[in-house]
Design a protein around this motif. Structure first.
Motif, PDB file in Angstrom:
ATOM      1  N   ILE A 167       3.572  -5.237  12.697  1.00 60.64           N
ATOM      2  CA  ILE A 167       2.788  -4.976  11.498  1.00 60.64           C
ATOM      3  C   ILE A 167       3.739  -4.744  10.334  1.00 60.64           C
ATOM      4  CG2 ILE A 167       1.146  -3.393  10.390  1.00 60.64           C
ATOM      5  CD1 ILE A 167       0.681  -2.739  13.667  1.00 60.64           C
ATOM      6  N   THR A 168       3.564  -5.487   9.249  1.00 61.64           N
ATOM      7  CA  THR A 168       4.340  -5.214   8.033  1.00 61.64           C
ATOM      8  C   THR A 168       3.395  -4.601   7.006  1.00 61.64           C
ATOM      9  OG1 THR A 168       3.979  -7.323   6.868  1.00 61.64           O
ATOM     10  CG2 THR A 168       5.711  -7.269   8.531  1.00 61.64           C
ATOM     11  N   THR A 169       3.821  -3.549   6.374  1.00 63.34           N
ATOM     12  CA  THR A 169       2.976  -2.844   5.407  1.00 63.34           C
ATOM     13  C   THR A 169       3.834  -1.997   4.475  1.00 63.34           C
ATOM     14  OG1 THR A 169       1.148  -1.261   5.155  1.00 63.34           O
ATOM     15  CG2 THR A 169       2.624  -0.942   7.030  1.00 63.34           C
ATOM     16  N   ARG A 170       3.302  -1.741   3.297  1.00 57.84           N
ATOM     17  CA  ARG A 170       3.966  -0.834   2.366  1.00 57.84           C
ATOM     18  C   ARG A 170       3.582   0.621   2.630  1.00 57.84           C
ATOM     19  NH1 ARG A 170       3.308  -3.940  -3.513  1.00 57.84           N
ATOM     20  NH2 ARG A 170       3.700  -6.043  -2.725  1.00 57.84           N
ATOM     21  N   ILE A 171       2.545   0.817   3.438  1.00 55.45           N
ATOM     22  CA  ILE A 171       1.975   2.156   3.631  1.00 55.45           C
ATOM     23  C   ILE A 171       2.214   2.599   5.072  1.00 55.45           C
ATOM     24  CG2 ILE A 171      -0.103   3.566   3.393  1.00 55.45           C
ATOM     25  CD1 ILE A 171      -1.232   1.235   1.633  1.00 55.45           C
ATOM     26  N   GLU A 172       3.038   3.615   5.255  1.00 57.96           N
ATOM     27  CA  GLU A 172       3.388   4.060   6.600  1.00 57.96           C
ATOM     28  C   GLU A 172       2.158   4.537   7.368  1.00 57.96           C
ATOM     29  OE1 GLU A 172       6.325   7.401   8.549  1.00 57.96           O
ATOM     30  OE2 GLU A 172       7.048   6.167   6.885  1.00 57.96           O
TER      31      GLU A 172
END
Length: 874
Positions: free
Chosen positions: A317-322
């Motif tokens: 999963i790639t995301t800016r929000i941990e």
């Protein structure tokens, strides 16, 4: 036009061609307006005084507009002035377009000069002259407002700019978009996690998170892992899903199934999940969920519950929000947080792009100093470094120019501390005006949409974004524009052919954010607006956007996949009111109303230059009303399987540059007289007639501007003895594809005719598909095709190469750089012998050719200077 009038306008025409205006659309249509003035005769001279006054006022404004892009972002007054000017330029260009139609209509009749005094003509002249006078007065007022704002009069001081500066330095791809730096440790860490999951006997799906700010390279890291050879071998199935900010659970599952080779049309959510489970049951799989934003992850929980467990399967999963990663099941120990590139890696990435033409090496100390200063401002963010690197690649390697860019970047950072957005804004500001227009076209497409280069280039040509050069074809110039954007790293490459030609692309979400903002400010497109000049056709299209908008210039299909587009009858009826529509692309569409009814109304749009009906069902025929579209430059009806014939009026479309009828299975031939379309540059899917009732292959002799030809032969009688040399004198032809799919009759009869064909010697690229013969054609040899760079042969009965292929008694070698051999089950070739024949071979793509001898078995990268893609044995 009278000589006196042209002499007055000509200097200004030349001047406008080399200046750069702030508002991209203003500049593009200003050049179109002035070039039309130079070309048109009767009606232009009727309004000579008005046009001369308009020319003078625009000439004075040109100096101010050169640097107005940055001013309009800071000052509301300037922004309003430019918006008013843009509307006036659009309207003036519309008047000129109407003049062209009027002039054309007069030439179709033999009424002579008396036609000018008919009531409709007089009314047109009166209204147009009156409106031109009003436009000129308003532009005069704009000039005065600018003078007041600047505290002094505008002075006209033309600059002398060399021809070299008018076009981008690199009009083709000059660097490898897949190259990355500084990711070795990131990649290895994630691979260790993946492989350890199998050894540890994990019963659940391994969840890995890649978390970080925008522009840090999260997607690049995931792609690197996803495409690693040992990772590919480790998993039975791999799926890449771009999630984006706006998505539905059903869209996610359909994307997963498309990765598995299932179109899944018509299934509901439960059936989709069952299908996914069946495909993955007993398999080890890898799923990448790229760019997840929503903290509501119930959609993922429902999908995850339906996935088979165990076997060492993995989700990245790639995301800016941990918080998103944690909610999707990623544990702290499996969260990877990419770091900023250090000083050395930052400089390495920059110079690989900015100095790609010299192998990534900087040979100037002065440029290195300025370059490192620029790179330092990027703060280790890969996206920012790539953007400024791509920009500098397209700049002249002069210290003064680089110094100017560095100072501009410093100013941008003072206003916007986000180095990524500052670098992207800088890159946009430094674009030539025509590339700004091309870039804004991406605002219509949904986030993470994969877009074909072909559709973009056709759109740009149709709407006049592509600058015309006397020595350059429109299609080549359009390709140059696309390369101009990819070289500047403003587009992400998605798919390429074996020879490196880019087929599809997408846009990073941060680049898209900037494009959306500028498109809204420049009235190019706004998702919620009703008064913009471009609109995307998709399932959620609001009919109010079409009904209320008579300014529309482009209506373009922007669906991600072959989803169903529905255009209601009420909307279709309003097409005729969008009278200045230039571009209409409704490809991949199924309509609630009969398609013929829609196309009948399209026939009233006489300014239309691009009509895209590709993969449109059920298209059976083109209605008679389309005969009025004599301005048409591009007609695409490819993949229309039910299309049975093309109308005879097609040969009247003298401006036609692109005709694509490829993969139209029911289409027997093209209309007789097609050879009169002397401006054709691209002809795809050409099926020669077997009788004189259709277009014979001999008519190709007259299409001397052809650059690309797709030829489909199925019967021996499609080629007469007198037609063997039909292609010989097509001196501009560079790409030729020949398909013999579903050929009939005796294979020997057809191959004997094929042997006698004479492709032009300057051919650069050749593709042969479903060849019926056992031995390659006689003309497939290095003497007959001395300039051939790329050769592709796929499917068919080919078993051995003719002796001519090997250079004959003269031992002539090929100049081929790229070779693809695919699905040739009988072909026997020896790799050492082929290497000796093709000594500068760089790319080899081989698959499903079991009889090839000594060919490498696996994708091992460069071996002996040649890139070996793959050889699969049965």
């Amino acid at each position: 036009m009278e000589n006196g009038c042209f002499k007055i306008i000509e200097p200004f025409l030349n001047y406008c061609k080399v200046k750069s205006m702030a508002d991209a659309i203003v500049n593009v249509f200003l050049e179109k307006l002035l070039s039309t003035l130079a070309e048109e005769g009767r009606y232009v001279t009727e309004f000579r005084d008005q046009f001369e006054k308009l020319q003078t006022e625009l000439q004075l404004l040109q100096c101010f507009l050169k640097d107005a892009d940055r001013l309009k972002r800071k000052n509301h007054t300037i922004r309003k002035i430019l918006a008013d000017l843009r509307e006036l330029i659009y309207e003036a260009e519309d008047i000129l377009a109407d003049c062209q139609l009027q002039s054309k209509d007069e030439n179709q009749f033999s009424q002579g000069w008396l036609a000018c005094f008919s009531p409709p003509k007089l009314h047109f002249k009166y209204q147009s002259g009156k409106r031109l006078k009003e436009i000129t007065e308003k532009i005069t007022s704009i000039k005065q407002n600018i003078s007041s704002f600047l505290g002094g009069p505008l002075l006209f001081q033309p600059e002398v700019i060399s021809a070299q500066d008018q076009m981008p330095r690199w009009s083709s791809q000059v660097y490898d978009h897949t190259q990355v730096v500084g990711l070795e440790s990131d990649t290895q860490k994630m691979k260790d996690w993946i492989f350890d999951a199998v050894h540890e006997g994990a019963q659940e799906i391994l969840a890995i998170g890649v978390v970080g700010m925008g522009g840090l390279g999260k997607t690049t890291i995931a792609q690197k892992v996803f495409n690693e050879r040992d990772v590919e071998h480790h998993f039975d199935r791999r799926m890449w899903v771009s999630v984006s900010q706006t998505f539905t659970e059903e869209q996610i599952m359909r994307s997963m199934l498309r990765n598995l080779g299932d179109a899944s049309v018509g299934d509901d959510r439960n059936e989709l999940l069952k299908k996914i489970n069946q495909y993955l049951l007993g398999k080890r799989y890898l799923i990448v969920m790229d760019d997840v934003w929503s903290e509501d992850v119930l959609w993922w929980q429902r999908i995850c519950e339906g996935l088979p467990k165990g076997n060492g399967s993995c989700i990245i999963i790639t995301t800016r929000i941990e918080k998103v990663a944690r909610k999707m099941g990623v544990k702290e120990a499996r969260i990877h947080r990419p770091k900023f590139l250090n000083k050395d890696y930052s400089w390495l990435l920059f110079r690989k792009i900015a100095f790609a033409a010299s192998g990534g090496e900087c040979t100037s100390t002065d440029l290195e100093d300025v370059g490192k200063e620029i790179v330092e401002k990027c703060k280790g963010l890969p996206l920012a470094i790539k953007a400024v690197g791509g920009m500098m690649l397209c700049k002249a390697p002069y210290y003064r120019e680089w110094r100017r860019i560095a100072d501009h970047f410093r100013d941008e950072l003072e206003e916007n501390d986000n180095s990524v957005m500052a670098s992207l804004q800088l890159s946009y500001d430094e674009l030539p005006s025509y590339l700004k227009s091309c870039l804004l076209s991406f605002s219509l497409y949904p986030e993470d949409c994969v877009i074909t280069k072909e559709q973009l280039v056709h759109w740009w040509i149709g709407e006049g974004f592509v600058p015309q050069r006397s020595s350059r074809s429109s299609t080549d110039a359009g390709e140059d524009c696309f390369s101009g954007l990819t070289n500047r790293c403003l587009l992400e490459v998605v798919d390429k052919t074996y020879n490196g030609t880019i087929c599809t692309c997408k846009m990073h979400d941060m680049v898209r954010d900037l494009v959306l903002k500028i498109a809204k400010d420049d009235a190019f497109y706004n998702a919620t607006g009703t008064n913009y000049r471009h609109l995307g056709v998709d399932n959620s299209m609001d009919k109010k956007q079409l009904i209320a908008n008579q300014k529309l210039r482009g209506l373009v299909s922007t669906t991600k996949t072959c989803e169903v587009n529905k255009i209601e009858s009420g909307i279709a009826k309003r097409f005729s009111e969008c009278r200045y529509l230039r571009v209409l692309d409704v490809s991949k569409s199924i309509f609630e109303l009969p398609l013929s009814s829609l196309l009948y109304r399209v026939g009233t749009l006489q300014h239309l230059t691009y009509l895209g009906l590709s993969n449109t069902h059920p298209l059976l025929e083109l209605p008679d009303s389309l005969e009025n579209l004599t301005n048409l430059q591009i007609l695409d009806v490819s993949y229309c399987q039910n299309l049975k014939f093309l109308p005879q009026y097609l040969i009247k479309f003298k401006k036609l540059k692109v005709l694509d009828v490829s993969f139209c299975g029911s289409l027997e031939n093209l209309p007789k007289g097609l050879g009169r379309l002397s401006n054709l540059e691209v002809l795809l899917g050409f099926r020669p007639a077997r009788s004189n009732n259709g277009c014979r292959i001999g008519e190709l002799r007259n299409l001397t501007r052809l650059r690309t030809l797709g030829l489909h032969l199925t019967h021996a009688d499609e080629v007469k003895d007198s037609e063997f040399n039909a292609m010989m004198n097509l001196q501009d032809l560079e790409k030729l594809s020949m398909s013999f799919f579903d050929s009939h009759g005796s294979a020997s009869d057809l191959t004997s005719k094929i042997d006698k064909l004479c492709p032009p010697q300057q051919l650069h690229e050749l593709s042969i598909m479903f060849y019926p013969g056992k031995i390659s054609p006689l003309w497939l040899n290095p003497l007959a095709l001395p300039m051939l760079k790329y050769l592709s042969i796929s499917s068919g009965n080919l078993a051995k190469m003719h002796k001519n292929f090997w250079g004959g008694d003269n031992n002539i070698v090929w100049k081929v750089e790229g070779l693809m051999l695919e699905s040739l089950s009988d072909l026997e070739l020896q790799w050492p012998k082929l290497q000796q024949l093709m000594q500068i071979l760089r790319v080899v793509n081989v698959s499903w050719c079991p009889e090839l001898v000594s060919f490498p078995i696996e994708d091992v990268g460069f071996r002996g200077g040649v890139w070996i893609k793959e050889q699969i044995r049965n």
